[in-house]
Motif scaffolding. Structure first.
Motif, PDB file in Angstrom:
ATOM      1  N   SER A  67       0.851  -1.196   0.000  1.00  0.00           N
ATOM      2  CA  SER A  67       0.000   0.000   0.000  1.00  0.00           C
ATOM      3  C   SER A  67       0.879   1.236   0.000  1.00  0.00           C
ATOM      4  N   MET A  68       0.366   2.313  -0.592  1.00  0.00           N
ATOM      5  CA  MET A  68       1.030   3.601  -0.506  1.00  0.00           C
ATOM      6  C   MET A  68       0.325   4.423   0.574  1.00  0.00           C
ATOM      7  N   ILE A  69       1.101   4.909   1.515  1.00  0.00           N
ATOM      8  CA  ILE A  69       0.559   5.641   2.656  1.00  0.00           C
ATOM      9  C   ILE A  69       1.010   7.089   2.539  1.00  0.00           C
ATOM     10  N   PRO A  70       0.101   8.017   2.186  1.00  0.00           N
ATOM     11  CA  PRO A  70       0.515   9.390   1.901  1.00  0.00           C
ATOM     12  C   PRO A  70       0.516  10.307   3.118  1.00  0.00           C
ATOM     13  N   HIS A  71       1.385  11.304   3.047  1.00  0.00           N
ATOM     14  CA  HIS A  71       1.349  12.457   3.948  1.00  0.00           C
ATOM     15  C   HIS A  71       1.296  13.680   3.037  1.00  0.00           C
ATOM     16  N   TYR A  72       0.161  14.359   2.981  1.00  0.00           N
ATOM     17  CA  TYR A  72       0.029  15.541   2.136  1.00  0.00           C
ATOM     18  C   TYR A  72       0.391  16.774   2.961  1.00  0.00           C
ATOM     19  N   VAL A  73       1.481  17.398   2.566  1.00  0.00           N
ATOM     20  CA  VAL A  73       2.054  18.496   3.343  1.00  0.00           C
ATOM     21  C   VAL A  73       2.540  19.583   2.389  1.00  0.00           C
ATOM     22  N   SER A  74       3.052  20.671   2.941  1.00  0.00           N
ATOM     23  CA  SER A  74       3.680  21.685   2.091  1.00  0.00           C
ATOM     24  C   SER A  74       4.973  21.122   1.515  1.00  0.00           C
ATOM     25  N   GLU A  75       5.441  21.720   0.430  1.00  0.00           N
ATOM     26  CA  GLU A  75       6.636  21.193  -0.226  1.00  0.00           C
ATOM     27  C   GLU A  75       7.850  21.225   0.694  1.00  0.00           C
ATOM     28  N   ASP A  76       8.044  22.311   1.442  1.00  0.00           N
ATOM     29  CA  ASP A  76       9.217  22.363   2.308  1.00  0.00           C
ATOM     30  C   ASP A  76       9.151  21.286   3.391  1.00  0.00           C
ATOM     31  N   SER A  77       7.938  20.949   3.860  1.00  0.00           N
ATOM     32  CA  SER A  77       7.792  19.864   4.834  1.00  0.00           C
ATOM     33  C   SER A  77       8.121  18.513   4.210  1.00  0.00           C
ATOM     34  N   ALA A  78       7.694  18.298   2.968  1.00  0.00           N
ATOM     35  CA  ALA A  78       7.983  17.028   2.287  1.00  0.00           C
ATOM     36  C   ALA A  78       9.487  16.824   2.140  1.00  0.00           C
ATOM     37  N   ILE A  79      10.200  17.876   1.808  1.00  0.00           N
ATOM     38  CA  ILE A  79      11.651  17.764   1.641  1.00  0.00           C
ATOM     39  C   ILE A  79      12.330  17.533   2.991  1.00  0.00           C
ATOM     40  N   ARG A  80      11.862  18.210   4.042  1.00  0.00           N
ATOM     41  CA  ARG A  80      12.432  17.969   5.366  1.00  0.00           C
ATOM     42  C   ARG A  80      12.202  16.521   5.798  1.00  0.00           C
ATOM     43  N   MET A  81      11.036  15.975   5.466  1.00  0.00           N
ATOM     44  CA  MET A  81      10.725  14.613   5.878  1.00  0.00           C
ATOM     45  C   MET A  81      11.641  13.590   5.223  1.00  0.00           C
ATOM     46  N   ILE A  82      11.961  13.785   3.943  1.00  0.00           N
ATOM     47  CA  ILE A  82      12.837  12.801   3.294  1.00  0.00           C
ATOM     48  C   ILE A  82      14.283  12.979   3.738  1.00  0.00           C
ATOM     49  N   ILE A  83      14.694  14.213   4.030  1.00  0.00           N
ATOM     50  CA  ILE A  83      16.056  14.442   4.517  1.00  0.00           C
ATOM     51  C   ILE A  83      16.230  13.822   5.901  1.00  0.00           C
ATOM     52  N   ARG A  84      15.220  13.952   6.754  1.00  0.00           N
ATOM     53  CA  ARG A  84      15.292  13.432   8.122  1.00  0.00           C
ATOM     54  C   ARG A  84      14.974  11.949   8.203  1.00  0.00           C
ATOM     55  N   ASP A  85      14.689  11.316   7.065  1.00  0.00           N
ATOM     56  CA  ASP A  85      14.393   9.897   6.991  1.00  0.00           C
ATOM     57  C   ASP A  85      13.067   9.540   7.642  1.00  0.00           C
ATOM     58  N   SER A  86      12.142  10.510   7.710  1.00  0.00           N
ATOM     59  CA  SER A  86      10.788  10.211   8.182  1.00  0.00           C
ATOM     60  C   SER A  86      10.024   9.428   7.123  1.00  0.00           C
ATOM     61  N   VAL A  87      10.329   9.682   5.851  1.00  0.00           N
ATOM     62  CA  VAL A  87       9.818   8.918   4.715  1.00  0.00           C
ATOM     63  C   VAL A  87      10.980   8.687   3.759  1.00  0.00           C
ATOM     64  N   ARG A  88      10.781   7.786   2.836  1.00  0.00           N
ATOM     65  CA  ARG A  88      11.850   7.536   1.853  1.00  0.00           C
ATOM     66  C   ARG A  88      11.391   7.803   0.421  1.00  0.00           C
ATOM     67  N   LEU A  89      10.270   8.509   0.298  1.00  0.00           N
ATOM     68  CA  LEU A  89       9.787   8.908  -1.010  1.00  0.00           C
ATOM     69  C   LEU A  89       9.090  10.260  -0.841  1.00  0.00           C
ATOM     70  N   ALA A  90       9.325  11.165  -1.775  1.00  0.00           N
ATOM     71  CA  ALA A  90       8.679  12.475  -1.707  1.00  0.00           C
ATOM     72  C   ALA A  90       8.335  12.943  -3.112  1.00  0.00           C
ATOM     73  N   ILE A  91       7.234  13.666  -3.227  1.00  0.00           N
ATOM     74  CA  ILE A  91       6.787  14.256  -4.484  1.00  0.00           C
ATOM     75  C   ILE A  91       6.876  15.772  -4.326  1.00  0.00           C
ATOM     76  N   THR A  92       7.694  16.408  -5.164  1.00  0.00           N
ATOM     77  CA  THR A  92       7.950  17.842  -5.034  1.00  0.00           C
ATOM     78  C   THR A  92       7.985  18.487  -6.412  1.00  0.00           C
ATOM     79  N   THR A  93       8.227  19.795  -6.439  1.00  0.00           N
ATOM     80  CA  THR A  93       8.363  20.492  -7.725  1.00  0.00           C
ATOM     81  C   THR A  93       9.788  20.969  -7.953  1.00  0.00           C
ATOM     82  N   ARG A  94      10.726  20.431  -7.210  1.00  0.00           N
ATOM     83  CA  ARG A  94      12.136  20.753  -7.448  1.00  0.00           C
ATOM     84  C   ARG A  94      13.012  19.587  -7.030  1.00  0.00           C
ATOM     85  N   LYS A  95      14.227  19.584  -7.549  1.00  0.00           N
ATOM     86  CA  LYS A  95      15.201  18.590  -7.130  1.00  0.00           C
ATOM     87  C   LYS A  95      15.835  19.021  -5.809  1.00  0.00           C
ATOM     88  N   LEU A  96      16.544  18.116  -5.197  1.00  0.00           N
ATOM     89  CA  LEU A  96      17.272  18.422  -3.979  1.00  0.00           C
ATOM     90  C   LEU A  96      18.472  19.302  -4.290  1.00  0.00           C
TER      91      LEU A  96
END
Length: 323
Positions: A65-94
């Protein structure tokens, strides 16, 4: 005798403890590597299409299953950097620094463009003004235009307000970086908290221009979302031009377009951005290869046929002749 009889049981307990002993996500025997579910963070702009893609992923992989967290873009990037998730959908590269932060945790990463999204500018159904050009949008967010009477093509006067979703969203970053030269946004520009709230405000007020991701502008009939070229909505979708009445050489232009997929692909609609999938998922089995799921096959077809986004894969443009 008792010691001999209990020895296999003791060894089994020790072995089980060793298997479950890793606490960090970067441990090779961590529980994460043996699960098929995908927990991800996504810019809330893309909630409608991500819901469909998540359902498709679960259908293709019945054990996952895919379990989503819908957040602001800056939150999504912080989450993948901090290893809270291992997949993120954004509008920019790291950025380089963000990549280094991920590597410092012992993880590798992948990132790729998989779609294009356009901003739609929406106004109240009773608003007679539905045409705007890029330079006017820039003047609104710099504080130079604050009245409807200042627009090139206008039928009204009065205070003009621009509303967007969230102060930390990709919408704000685009307006600041791409439209305002990196400078802070000024003027009559306000955050409403979500795309839904933006649409709601536009439905209620004629002094407002709303900025939303195009994929929030679907017509729902029962449980089905129908793409109807922005018709039968509770708001009007504005036409946006790069130049307006005349181009940069002073030649009659009138290049306004709405954010249809065709005009995104042809680069005629100016307000669009790339959509990226970022992944630090180290699992290799095809069942959980979530990164490549977005880049090919059915996922790209769903993006093309069931959303207002444009897939990154090659599309064919054909002239249709009505008989």
């Amino acid at each position: 005798m008792k010691k001999i009889l209990y020895l296999p049981l003791l060894m089994a307990i020790i072995a089980l403890a060793a298997c479950g002993g890793g606490k960090g996500d970067d441990k090779p025997n961590n529980k994460y590597l043996h699960e098929d579910d995908v927990e991800y963070a996504a810019d809330i702009s893309f909630e409608p299409i991500m819901e469909e893609l998540s359902e498709l992923f679960s259908f293709r992989h019945p054990g996952a299953s895919m379990i989503p967290h819908y957040v602001s873009e800056d939150s999504a990037i912080r989450m993948i950097i901090r290893d809270s998730v291992r997949l993120a959908i954004t509008t920019r590269k790291l950025t380089q620094q963000e990549q280094q932060n991920i590597r410092s945790r012992g993880h590798n990463f992948k990132q790729s463009l998989f779609a294009f999204d356009a901003f739609a500018l929406i106004v109240n159904k009773n608003n007679p003004d539905t045409i705007i050009n890029l330079s006017e949008i820039k003047k609104i967010i710099s504080g130079e235009i604050t009245d409807w009477g200042q627009l090139e093509v206008t039928h009204k006067t009065g205070e003009l307000n621009l509303v967007f979703d969230h102060s930390g969203s990709s919408t704000v970053r685009f307006m600041k970086d791409s439209l305002n030269g990196g400078k802070p946004i000024k003027g009559n520009v306000f955050a409403q908290g979500s795309n839904k709230e933006v649409i709601k405000m536009v439905q209620e007020r004629q002094d407002v221009i709303g900025v939303v991701s195009t994929d929030w502008l679907r017509v729902y009939k029962g449980d089905t979302a129908i793409i109807e070229s922005f018709q039968n909505l509770d708001v009007k979708v504005m036409m946006v031009g790069r130049y307006g009445l005349k181009d940069e050489l002073g030649i009659d232009c009138k290049d306004w377009q709405r954010p249809y997929q065709y005009y995104i692909a042809s680069n005629e609609y100016p307000l669009y951005r790339g959509v990226y999938v970022l992944s630090t998922d180290s699992r290799k089995r095809s069942m959980v290869n979530d990164f490549y799921f977005y880049l090919k096959g059915d996922a790209q077809r769903v993006i093309c046929n069931s959303s207002q986004l444009l897939p990154f894969s090659r599309v064919q443009v054909r002239d249709v002749v009505a008989h």
